[in-house]
Write an enzyme that holds these catalytic residues in place. Structure first.
Site, short mmCIF file in Angstrom:
data_model
loop_
_atom_site.label_atom_id
_atom_site.label_comp_id
_atom_site.label_asym_id
_atom_site.label_seq_id
_atom_site.Cartn_x
_atom_site.Cartn_y
_atom_site.Cartn_z
N TYR A 1 -11.20 34.83 20.96
CA TYR A 1 -11.70 34.47 19.44
C TYR A 1 -10.70 35.85 18.96
CZ TYR A 1 -15.69 35.41 17.19
OH TYR A 1 -16.57 35.83 16.35
N ARG B 1 -17.29 31.60 5.75
CA ARG B 1 -16.64 33.33 5.57
C ARG B 1 -16.31 33.45 6.71
NH1 ARG B 1 -19.29 38.71 6.53
NH2 ARG B 1 -18.37 37.59 8.71
N LYS C 1 -17.62 31.97 19.71
CA LYS C 1 -18.61 32.62 20.74
C LYS C 1 -19.23 32.62 21.53
CE LYS C 1 -19.46 35.53 16.89
NZ LYS C 1 -19.62 37.01 17.21
N GLU D 1 -23.67 31.75 11.96
CA GLU D 1 -21.99 32.55 12.41
C GLU D 1 -21.45 32.92 10.61
OE1 GLU D 1 -20.02 35.37 14.17
OE2 GLU D 1 -22.08 34.74 15.11
N ASP D 2 -20.98 33.69 10.56
CA ASP D 2 -19.79 33.42 9.72
C ASP D 2 -20.35 32.75 7.95
OD1 ASP D 2 -18.37 35.51 10.79
OD2 ASP D 2 -16.81 34.51 11.20
N ASP E 1 -25.34 36.96 13.65
CA ASP E 1 -24.56 37.92 14.79
C ASP E 1 -23.75 38.85 13.36
OD1 ASP E 1 -23.09 38.72 17.20
OD2 ASP E 1 -21.45 37.53 15.47
N ASP E 2 -23.26 38.62 12.58
CA ASP E 2 -22.81 39.04 11.50
C ASP E 2 -23.52 40.09 11.02
OD1 ASP E 2 -20.40 37.21 10.88
OD2 ASP E 2 -22.07 35.97 10.92
N ASN F 1 -12.33 43.24 10.21
CA ASN F 1 -11.45 41.79 11.14
C ASN F 1 -11.00 41.00 10.75
OD1 ASN F 1 -13.40 40.40 12.30
ND2 ASN F 1 -14.28 41.48 13.82
#
Length: 542
Positions: free
Chosen positions: A96, A149, A167, A238-239, A261-262, A401
């Protein structure tokens, strides 16, 4: 080995879920037609793990190690998880962040075996059929991205598939969620990344991103198809870009078992860091003031969860939100600005406009600053020194990150604050020595939250994931930090203990699920025993 009754010979060696490689016994080789297809002397799983460790040690780059592990996952899933779970702290950065970022950027150039499900918007009206092509029929977790993203790297189109795969690997490696219940999904609605559109090796749709009603109809068809095919499934978003992430979560959070999650995972790990930091400073959460660098869904998600946690401790929710301010590319988010999105407005402050972050620090006098901007080096010396002038123990959390996007390094935060900063970051940093004292930076990685949340949902078959479940998770993470760790500045449990930490968090969240009657299974006398009974252990079937 009963699953292998219909699979034998060469096909068995190409089935990652059933393959044992060189660990097939002599009897199994005779029974399943494997004689002659393998070197003649059987080995053990532990020796196979040692061989992979040695192979990895001979490689020069983390991306090469990522590719070796990806190939291993594609051919022998049990061995893959045995390797990861042999030393999670070492392997998390390889499967990851930060390595997965480079892997996603180069996805089309390093593509090997396909994994997961790709749903292009050109298949609208047929998504249930495509989703049903996955061979496992009892899916409990889908991690899904549209690739817009990816980490702090932007629009990577179908290359974002590395994120759901990574993930879900951590769901298993860090909390024991059985991998057969996990499905990575990428929604391909096009890409606005011109370099990808011009790249002959790009594997996604060669069109600009679809927006608006067509996009949301596509999302809805996916959600409904997942619900029909996998009624006990939890969907983790996610993202996604802010413009998509916020409305998707608002649309479905009260309809199905789902979370982002973000937004929520990041918020929970940040709140866990706050609880840890307050154990060092000796202060109360309700006395804190936070200034965020970044005004997107991650920032507002953290700000809202902190506000909800403050409210649980007795503060009025409006007063709590007023203690969380946002700063973006256009300056401090003040009520007079006309460019704020609906999800940002609760955190707009009554103040004159401020155009630089250090000025905002001096004007608002926050006890902590949180970076979710994905722009490196914005927590510069002026900012850190200003925080140290205002606070005896300034909270400095550069959470962006991968490492190249961090708002500051651990050494910068400690050195510019004369060793007084309480520090945590989104990416890993090594120990720092200041004036003879060694500080151990904490990594505020969502891995402390989402695998544990997954295990709690899996064990309880929860019907919903609520906001308060993330507050429970944050407290459960923080309560595991020892006084010895706090003395070095470490405000998260050591990642070497991530498996034990995750199961502790899972038990706490599961207790809440049963208390709020969100479970589909009957409450057992011993919830910890229930969690332990559902944990996956990588071992070959007899």
């Amino acid at each position: 080995m009963s699953d292998q009754s219909s699979t034998s010979g060469y096909a068995l060696l190409r089935n990652p879920r059933l393959n044992k490689g060189s660990a097939f016994s002599e009897e199994e080789r005779r029974t399943y037609g494997l004689e002659g297809l393998l070197p003649p002397v059987p080995t053990t799983l532990s020796l196979q793990v040692a061989r992979i460790h040695a192979e990895l040690g001979n490689l020069d780059s983390d991306l090469q190690k990522y590719l070796l592990l990806s190939d291993l996952q594609a051919r022998n899933e049990t061995l893959f998880y045995a390797v990861l779970m042999s030393d999670p702290a070492t392997f998390m950065p390889l499967v990851y962040t930060p390595t997965v970022g480079e892997a996603c950027q180069k996805f089309d150039h390093i593509f090997r075996a396909a994994r997961g499900i790709y749903l292009p918007i050109t298949a609208r009206g047929r998504l249930k059929g495509l989703l049903g092509n996955w061979p496992m029929k009892d899916i409990r977790f889908i991690v899904v991205t549209d690739g817009e993203r990816i980490l702090g790297l932007g629009d990577l189109g179908v290359g974002g598939m590395g994120i759901p795969i990574g993930k879900l690997s951590l769901y298993t490696a860090c909390a024991g969620v059985p991998p057969e219940y996990c499905l990575p999904v990428t929604l391909d609605v096009g890409t606005n990344n011109e370099s990808l559109l011009e790249d002959p090796l790009y594997l996604g749709l060669r069109q600009n991103r679809v927006r608006g009603a067509d996009y949301m109809a596509f999302i809805d068809e996916f959600v409904q198809a997942a619900q029909v095919l996998y009624p006990k499934c939890c969907i983790q978003w996610e993202d996604f870009a802010n413009i998509s992430a916020v409305p998707i979560l608002e649309t479905y959070r009260d309809q199905v078992c789902t979370y982002n999650d973000d937004i929520q995972g990041t918020a929970a790990v940040a709140l866990a860091g706050m609880y840890g930091a307050l154990r060092i400073s000796g202060q109360k959460l309700t006395d804190q003031r936070f200034l965020f660098l970044g005004g997107g869904s991650a920032a507002t998600g953290i700000a809202e969860l902190i506000s909800q946690a403050m409210a649980l401790e007795g503060l009025d929710i409006a007063a709590a939100r007023a203690r969380n301010a946002l700063f973006d590319v256009n300056g401090l988010m003040v009520k007079s600005r006309t460019d704020l999105a609906g999800f940002q407005k609760p955190f707009a402050v009554n103040h004159a406009p401020i155009s630089t972050f250090v000025e905002a620090v001096r004007a608002l006098r926050p006890t902590g600053i949180i970076g979710v901007s994905t722009v490196p080096k914005l927590f510069n010396q002026q900012v850190i020194e200003a925080m140290a002038e205002i606070n005896e123990r300034p909270i400095i959390f550069p959470y962006s990150n991968p490492t190249s996007r961090s708002e500051c390094t651990a050494e910068e935060a400690y050195r510019w604050s004369q060793g007084r900063a309480i520090f945590a970051s989104g990416s890993p940093f090594g120990p720092v020595e200041i004036a003879g004292q060694t500080f151990v930076p904490g990594q505020g990685n969502n891995v402390y939250i989402f695998p544990a949340m997954g295990m709690a949902v899996f064990a309880t078959e929860a019907t919903r994931v609520t906001e308060e479940m993330f507050i429970v998770a944050a407290k459960a993470v923080a309560e595991q930090v020892t006084d010895k760790s706090l003395a070095t500045g470490l405000i998260y449990p050591p990642q070497s203990q991530i498996f034990e930490a995750s199961l502790h968090v899972a038990v706490r969240v599961a207790e809440y699920v049963f208390e709020k009657k969100l479970a589909r299974v009957e409450r057992p006398a011993d919830i910890a025993k229930l969690i332990a009974s559902r944990v996956y252990h990588p071992a070959y079937a007899a």
